[in-house]
Design a protein around this motif. Structure first.
Motif, PDB file in Angstrom:
ATOM      1  N   VAL A  54      12.342 -35.073 131.512  1.00  0.00           N
ATOM      2  CA  VAL A  54      13.232 -34.340 130.606  1.00  0.00           C
ATOM      3  C   VAL A  54      12.631 -34.276 129.209  1.00  0.00           C
ATOM      4  CG1 VAL A  54      15.474 -34.384 129.446  1.00  0.00           C
ATOM      5  CG2 VAL A  54      15.340 -34.822 131.908  1.00  0.00           C
ATOM      6  N   ARG A  55      12.104 -35.376 128.739  1.00  0.00           N
ATOM      7  CA  ARG A  55      11.514 -35.403 127.400  1.00  0.00           C
ATOM      8  C   ARG A  55      10.295 -34.504 127.320  1.00  0.00           C
ATOM      9  NH1 ARG A  55      12.152 -41.920 126.239  1.00  0.00           N
ATOM     10  NH2 ARG A  55      14.342 -41.814 125.538  1.00  0.00           N
ATOM     11  N   THR A  56       9.508 -34.453 128.392  1.00  0.00           N
ATOM     12  CA  THR A  56       8.348 -33.571 128.418  1.00  0.00           C
ATOM     13  C   THR A  56       8.766 -32.115 128.248  1.00  0.00           C
ATOM     14  OG1 THR A  56       7.090 -35.086 129.830  1.00  0.00           O
ATOM     15  CG2 THR A  56       6.392 -32.785 129.816  1.00  0.00           C
ATOM     16  N   VAL A  57       9.828 -31.713 128.962  1.00  0.00           N
ATOM     17  CA  VAL A  57      10.319 -30.340 128.863  1.00  0.00           C
ATOM     18  C   VAL A  57      10.857 -30.070 127.463  1.00  0.00           C
ATOM     19  CG1 VAL A  57      12.086 -28.737 129.682  1.00  0.00           C
ATOM     20  CG2 VAL A  57      10.829 -30.150 131.321  1.00  0.00           C
ATOM     21  N   ILE A  58      11.589 -31.024 126.906  1.00  0.00           N
ATOM     22  CA  ILE A  58      12.171 -30.835 125.573  1.00  0.00           C
ATOM     23  C   ILE A  58      11.065 -30.710 124.520  1.00  0.00           C
ATOM     24  CG2 ILE A  58      13.551 -31.927 123.769  1.00  0.00           C
ATOM     25  CD1 ILE A  58      15.295 -33.098 126.017  1.00  0.00           C
ATOM     26  N   ASP A  59      10.035 -31.574 124.621  1.00  0.00           N
ATOM     27  CA  ASP A  59       8.911 -31.486 123.676  1.00  0.00           C
ATOM     28  C   ASP A  59       8.213 -30.141 123.802  1.00  0.00           C
ATOM     29  OD1 ASP A  59       9.440 -33.998 122.738  1.00  0.00           O
ATOM     30  OD2 ASP A  59       7.934 -35.000 123.984  1.00  0.00           O
ATOM     31  N   SER A  60       8.025 -29.684 125.032  1.00  0.00           N
ATOM     32  CA  SER A  60       7.394 -28.385 125.263  1.00  0.00           C
ATOM     33  C   SER A  60       8.247 -27.262 124.694  1.00  0.00           C
ATOM     34  CB  SER A  60       7.182 -28.180 126.764  1.00  0.00           C
ATOM     35  OG  SER A  60       6.686 -26.892 127.032  1.00  0.00           O
ATOM     36  N   ALA A  61       9.580 -27.391 124.839  1.00  0.00           N
ATOM     37  CA  ALA A  61      10.489 -26.370 124.314  1.00  0.00           C
ATOM     38  C   ALA A  61      10.416 -26.302 122.795  1.00  0.00           C
ATOM     39  CB  ALA A  61      11.919 -26.678 124.766  1.00  0.00           C
ATOM     40  N   ARG A  62      10.312 -27.453 122.141  1.00  0.00           N
ATOM     41  CA  ARG A  62      10.218 -27.476 120.681  1.00  0.00           C
ATOM     42  C   ARG A  62       8.920 -26.820 120.210  1.00  0.00           C
ATOM     43  NH1 ARG A  62      11.656 -33.384 118.500  1.00  0.00           N
ATOM     44  NH2 ARG A  62      11.600 -32.228 116.523  1.00  0.00           N
ATOM     45  N   GLN A 103      21.729 -39.270 130.943  1.00  0.00           N
ATOM     46  CA  GLN A 103      22.485 -38.177 130.340  1.00  0.00           C
ATOM     47  C   GLN A 103      22.476 -38.274 128.815  1.00  0.00           C
ATOM     48  OE1 GLN A 103      26.365 -37.331 132.067  1.00  0.00           O
ATOM     49  NE2 GLN A 103      25.738 -38.142 134.046  1.00  0.00           N
ATOM     50  N   ASP A 104      22.506 -39.502 128.303  1.00  0.00           N
ATOM     51  CA  ASP A 104      22.425 -39.694 126.849  1.00  0.00           C
ATOM     52  C   ASP A 104      21.149 -39.095 126.278  1.00  0.00           C
ATOM     53  OD1 ASP A 104      24.833 -40.945 126.258  1.00  0.00           O
ATOM     54  OD2 ASP A 104      24.075 -42.939 126.722  1.00  0.00           O
ATOM     55  N   SER A 105      20.060 -39.119 127.039  1.00  0.00           N
ATOM     56  CA  SER A 105      18.775 -38.622 126.548  1.00  0.00           C
ATOM     57  C   SER A 105      18.795 -37.112 126.311  1.00  0.00           C
ATOM     58  CB  SER A 105      17.653 -38.986 127.529  1.00  0.00           C
ATOM     59  OG  SER A 105      17.779 -38.244 128.739  1.00  0.00           O
ATOM     60  N   LEU A 106      19.794 -36.424 126.871  1.00  0.00           N
ATOM     61  CA  LEU A 106      19.894 -34.975 126.701  1.00  0.00           C
ATOM     62  C   LEU A 106      20.587 -34.585 125.401  1.00  0.00           C
ATOM     63  CD1 LEU A 106      21.075 -34.149 130.326  1.00  0.00           C
ATOM     64  CD2 LEU A 106      18.825 -33.616 129.388  1.00  0.00           C
ATOM     65  N   LEU A 107      21.354 -35.506 124.829  1.00  0.00           N
ATOM     66  CA  LEU A 107      22.202 -35.163 123.686  1.00  0.00           C
ATOM     67  C   LEU A 107      21.439 -34.622 122.480  1.00  0.00           C
ATOM     68  CD1 LEU A 107      24.853 -38.041 123.831  1.00  0.00           C
ATOM     69  CD2 LEU A 107      25.160 -35.642 124.413  1.00  0.00           C
ATOM     70  N   PRO A 108      20.314 -35.235 122.057  1.00  0.00           N
ATOM     71  CA  PRO A 108      19.615 -34.676 120.887  1.00  0.00           C
ATOM     72  C   PRO A 108      19.180 -33.234 121.089  1.00  0.00           C
ATOM     73  CG  PRO A 108      18.839 -36.900 121.357  1.00  0.00           C
ATOM     74  CD  PRO A 108      19.698 -36.498 122.509  1.00  0.00           C
TER      75      PRO A 108
END
Length: 457
Positions: A103-111, A136-141
């Motif tokens: 999930v973090r990899t996708v979020i970093d890529s999205a940013r 699920q908490d990791s999705l909040l930011p």
């Protein structure tokens, strides 16, 4: 390589050679207007329409959407359509195989994509209920800062499976099970459109009826079975998909069962009568026929709840909670897993001791009321919590049972017209035998063989 590049490559291949993708993928809607079913979510001005920018003003609304509904009704499709309609990158993850790291990899890529190319991202997270609270908490930011448009899908009640902070920041859309009419329209489009089967074969009415039964409201299952059967028909140089070919392809016999006709009621009746008769094997047979015929699992669950009170009652006080729990589970999980829950409940009810005392008791009481035996409430039972009640004699002389030894006060409760009536006649079967002993002792105490105590209102 980023996940969305794989999606783009797959789309390019499909446009160049549509037959390279499964039929269910080829028939995936490209706009909201092509979505099958879910008309309650697709009305002009609806939150979903506004999310994709329809109605003026550009895309608006929350950056997180929760799609709740049974499998195969279009949750992934809606996420894909939103992505296309808003010209955003589409990245799909499954909570079954992905974790916080992915999930973090996708979020970093999205940013990076948003900052470097101005390209926003739709993150579709399937089976989000499988994520732990910490995951699920990791999705909040990402949701709060709108780094991604999160579209999460769940087959379980989100109020039980999704953390409150995420739920409160999301637009919750409840998807409904696809009807036979919805699926029929989709099948005919798949048969005739060029991106589908392009008119290579036809689907007779009996084959279509069987296909709808085995689909069970699941569009993906319906299209997969249609594609397999069409391939088999073409291999045999047939112009139509016969029932025999369809049966051979999906490895199931067509069940003689009309959900809107006599067979529907006959099989449902046979199921309940088999449970009443304690024939667990016959009950399972009829249950299997209903499941195989594509019966709505909620209809079966409702019948089991009725049977638990109608035919078992207090002979086994756990029967109704078992049936209710089964109905709740069926509503949350859907087919095919719901078959296990329905089997569980059917076996428990069939093997439970039987009593129709609750049924006959309310029947007799209703009959008396309908025949005019509904006298005045005895004065000492009437409401005394208002000024002037005492002057009318209301609540005067009432004996508070908790102040009496044994908790049973000798006083009249029923109106004079039915004071001597005995509606409940318990059996001696199962746990109801205990109630049979109790009710006789209670009736004796109520007739005066007890001690009175202080009065109150």
């Amino acid at each position: 390589m980023e996940p969305d590049l794989f999606t783009a490559a797959a789309e390019a291949r499909q446009e160049k050679d549509p037959s390279s993708s499964p039929l269910a993928v080829r028939m995936r809607p490209r706009t909201l207007d092509e979505v099958v079913g879910q008309q309650h979510l697709l009305k002009p001005g609806s939150p979903l329409r506004r999310l994709v920018g329809e109605g003026g003003g550009g895309p608006a609304g929350p950056s997180s959407v929760l799609l709740w509904g049974p499998p195969g009704i279009g949750k992934t499709t809606l996420a894909y359509v939103v992505s296309r309609a808003t010209n955003k990158r589409f990245v799909e993850l499954s909570a079954i195989t992905a974790g916080v790291k992915e999930v973090r990899t996708v979020i970093d890529s999205a940013r990076r994509a948003a900052g470097g190319f101005g390209k926003e991202t739709v993150l579709f997270l399937d089976e989000i209920h499988r994520f732990s609270k910490a995951q699920q908490d990791s999705l909040l930011p990402a949701v709060e800062n709108r780094w991604v448009t999160l579209i999460a899908a769940t087959t379980e009640n989100p109020y039980f499976s999704i953390i409150s902070p995420l739920l409160s920041r999301s637009l919750l859309l409840t998807l409904e099970t696809l009807t036979d009419e919805d699926l029929s329209g989709l099948l005919h489009r798949a048969l005739t459109e060029e991106r589908g089967l392009g008119g290579a074969v036809t689907l007779p009415a009996d084959s279509e009826a069987h296909l709808l039964r085995i689909a069970g409201g699941d569009a993906r299952r319906a299209l997969t079975a249609l594609e397999a059967a069409a391939g088999a028909a073409i291999d045999k140089s047939e112009k139509e998909i016969s029932l025999q070919t369809l049966e051979e392809t999906v490895d199931r016999a067509a069940v003689r069962y009309d959900r809107d006709g006599d067979q529907h009621y006959d099989v449902a009746s046979a199921l309940i009568k088999s449970i009443r008769g304690s024939d667990v094997d016959a009950a399972l047979h009829y249950l299997a026929r209903m499941i195989e015929a594509g019966e709505d699992p909620r209809f079966i669950a409702r019948r089991l709840m009725i049977s638990a009170s109608e035919d078992i009652g207090l002979a086994d006080p756990t029967a109704l909670p078992t049936a209710v729990a089964a109905a709740q589970a069926v509503a949350m999980i859907g087919f095919p897993e719901a078959a296990l829950t329905l089997s569980h409940a059917t076996i428990a009810l069939a093997l439970a001791p039987k009593s129709n005392a609750a049924t006959t008791a309310i029947g007799a009481a209703l009959a008396d009321v309908r025949n005019g035996l509904a006298g005045a409430v005895p004065p000492h039972l009437r409401d005394g919590h208002y000024k002037g009640a005492a002057k009318l004699g209301h609540a005067q002389g009432y004996v508070y049972p908790h102040d009496v030894a044994g908790g049973i006060a000798a006083q009249q409760y029923a109106p004079d017209e039915v004071h001597s009536k005995r509606y409940y006649e318990p059996t001696r079967y199962g746990a109801e035998a205990r109630y049979a002993d109790v009710v006789e002792k209670v009736r004796e105490r109520l007739r005066g063989e007890g001690t009175s105590g202080p009065s109150g209102d």
